[in-house]
Design a protein around this motif. Structure first.
Motif, mmCIF file in Angstrom:
data_model
loop_
_atom_site.group_PDB
_atom_site.id
_atom_site.type_symbol
_atom_site.label_atom_id
_atom_site.label_comp_id
_atom_site.label_asym_id
_atom_site.label_seq_id
_atom_site.Cartn_x
_atom_site.Cartn_y
_atom_site.Cartn_z
ATOM 1 N N GLY A 50 72.568 100.371 116.515
ATOM 2 C CA GLY A 50 71.740 99.156 116.777
ATOM 3 C C GLY A 50 70.472 99.446 117.505
ATOM 4 O O GLY A 50 70.094 100.748 117.509
ATOM 5 N N TYR A 51 69.687 98.567 117.582
ATOM 6 C CA TYR A 51 68.367 98.737 118.201
ATOM 7 C C TYR A 51 68.282 98.083 119.443
ATOM 8 O O TYR A 51 68.710 96.797 119.613
ATOM 9 N N GLN A 52 67.620 98.841 120.536
ATOM 10 C CA GLN A 52 67.404 98.401 121.632
ATOM 11 C C GLN A 52 66.666 96.920 121.945
ATOM 12 O O GLN A 52 66.913 96.198 122.941
ATOM 13 N N ASN A 62 86.511 90.535 123.168
ATOM 14 C CA ASN A 62 86.493 91.765 123.917
ATOM 15 C C ASN A 62 84.823 92.164 124.033
ATOM 16 O O ASN A 62 84.783 93.503 124.590
ATOM 17 N N TYR A 63 83.891 91.814 123.696
ATOM 18 C CA TYR A 63 82.689 92.071 123.819
ATOM 19 C C TYR A 63 81.764 91.187 124.576
ATOM 20 O O TYR A 63 82.329 89.912 124.646
ATOM 21 N N PHE A 64 80.882 91.322 125.251
ATOM 22 C CA PHE A 64 79.865 90.692 125.895
ATOM 23 C C PHE A 64 78.937 89.947 124.920
ATOM 24 O O PHE A 64 78.591 90.723 123.900
ATOM 25 N N TRP A 65 78.906 88.631 124.970
ATOM 26 C CA TRP A 65 78.116 87.756 123.975
ATOM 27 C C TRP A 65 76.685 87.700 124.253
ATOM 28 O O TRP A 65 76.312 87.634 125.452
ATOM 29 N N GLY A 66 75.870 87.774 123.443
ATOM 30 C CA GLY A 66 74.427 87.744 123.681
ATOM 31 C C GLY A 66 73.911 86.217 123.302
ATOM 32 O O GLY A 66 74.846 85.138 123.413
ATOM 33 N N ARG A 67 72.615 86.015 123.496
ATOM 34 C CA ARG A 67 71.940 84.863 123.195
ATOM 35 C C ARG A 67 72.226 84.072 121.893
ATOM 36 O O ARG A 67 72.315 85.094 120.977
ATOM 37 N N PRO A 68 72.721 82.771 121.697
ATOM 38 C CA PRO A 68 72.584 82.291 120.238
ATOM 39 C C PRO A 68 71.309 82.781 119.317
ATOM 40 O O PRO A 68 70.211 82.961 120.132
ATOM 41 N N SER A 69 71.409 82.771 118.199
ATOM 42 C CA SER A 69 70.269 82.965 117.558
ATOM 43 C C SER A 69 70.180 81.654 116.285
ATOM 44 O O SER A 69 70.998 81.310 115.403
ATOM 45 N N LEU A 176 75.212 97.298 127.204
ATOM 46 C CA LEU A 176 76.107 96.978 128.012
ATOM 47 C C LEU A 176 77.346 96.994 127.216
ATOM 48 O O LEU A 176 78.552 97.779 127.485
ATOM 49 N N ASN A 177 77.486 96.584 125.783
ATOM 50 C CA ASN A 177 78.651 96.815 124.847
ATOM 51 C C ASN A 177 79.063 98.127 124.485
ATOM 52 O O ASN A 177 80.235 98.784 124.544
ATOM 53 N N VAL A 178 77.919 98.968 124.458
ATOM 54 C CA VAL A 178 78.237 100.337 124.027
ATOM 55 C C VAL A 178 78.796 101.058 125.393
ATOM 56 O O VAL A 178 79.807 101.790 125.153
ATOM 57 N N ALA A 179 78.324 100.778 126.503
ATOM 58 C CA ALA A 179 78.999 101.350 127.966
ATOM 59 C C ALA A 179 80.300 100.813 127.979
ATOM 60 O O ALA A 179 81.206 101.552 128.482
#
Length: 184
Positions: A50-52, A62-69, A176-179
């Protein structure tokens, strides 16, 4: 006839300038940027995941969610919904997001959900959430991954980016999800 030749010469000059010289100049300048202008990527075992600086969709429990798009994380079509805070469609969408968030996080009350977890950013591609947005998801993620909440919370706290001068603290969801995937 004289004007037509002048216009054609000017058009040809502009095509050469704007379609050849300008892109080559920008490409040349980009070679001095990090990753040669290809963006700041995150890789695992040599594979780009992915792109930072561009938000990505994470919707598994099982993953942290980001902002809606508002643009479904499509970087080619960056933009917001252009609906104001009094628009009935917008308010219905926000309520739907709140209801969905509460279903997956039954331990929360509506007032505990940070705004960034139910509202899209102006670009629709914000890669960051607030530390509060990450911390309220710790319980769900820890349960799904069969990890202790303390361990997941400690991971979140290591990923909080604090500004050096001004601004608000953020957490990059992809980092965060990669970690999180690297946790054993």
């Amino acid at each position: 006839m004289k004007n037509i030749f002048s216009i054609l010469k000017f058009t040809l000059l502009m095509v050469i300038l704007l379609a050849v010289i300008y892109p080559l100049a920008i490409y040349g300048i980009a070679q001095f940027a990090p990753n040669k202008g290809k963006g700041e990527t995150i890789s695992i075992n040599g594979k780009v995941v992915g792109y930072q600086k561009i938000g990505q969709k994470f919707d598994k429990s099982n993953y942290f969610w980001g902002r809606p798009s508002a643009v479904d994380y499509n970087a080619a079509g960056s933009g917001g919904s252009n609906k104001g805070p009094s628009n009935s469609e917008y308010l219905a969408l926000i309520q739907k997001r709140i209801d969905t968030f509460l279903i997956v996080h039954p331990y929360l009350k509506k007032g505990e959900i940070p705004a960034d977890m139910v509202t899209a950013s102006g670009s629709g591609l914000d890669p960051n959430i607030s530390p509060e947005g990450a911390l309220i998801q710790v319980r769900r993620v820890a349960k799904e991954r069969k990890l202790s909440e303390d361990k997941v919370k400690a991971l979140v706290e290591t990923k909080i980016n604090t500004p050096s001068l001004m601004g608000t603290s953020t957490v990059n969801v992809l980092e965060l999800n990669v970690a999180l995937d690297a946790l054993k």
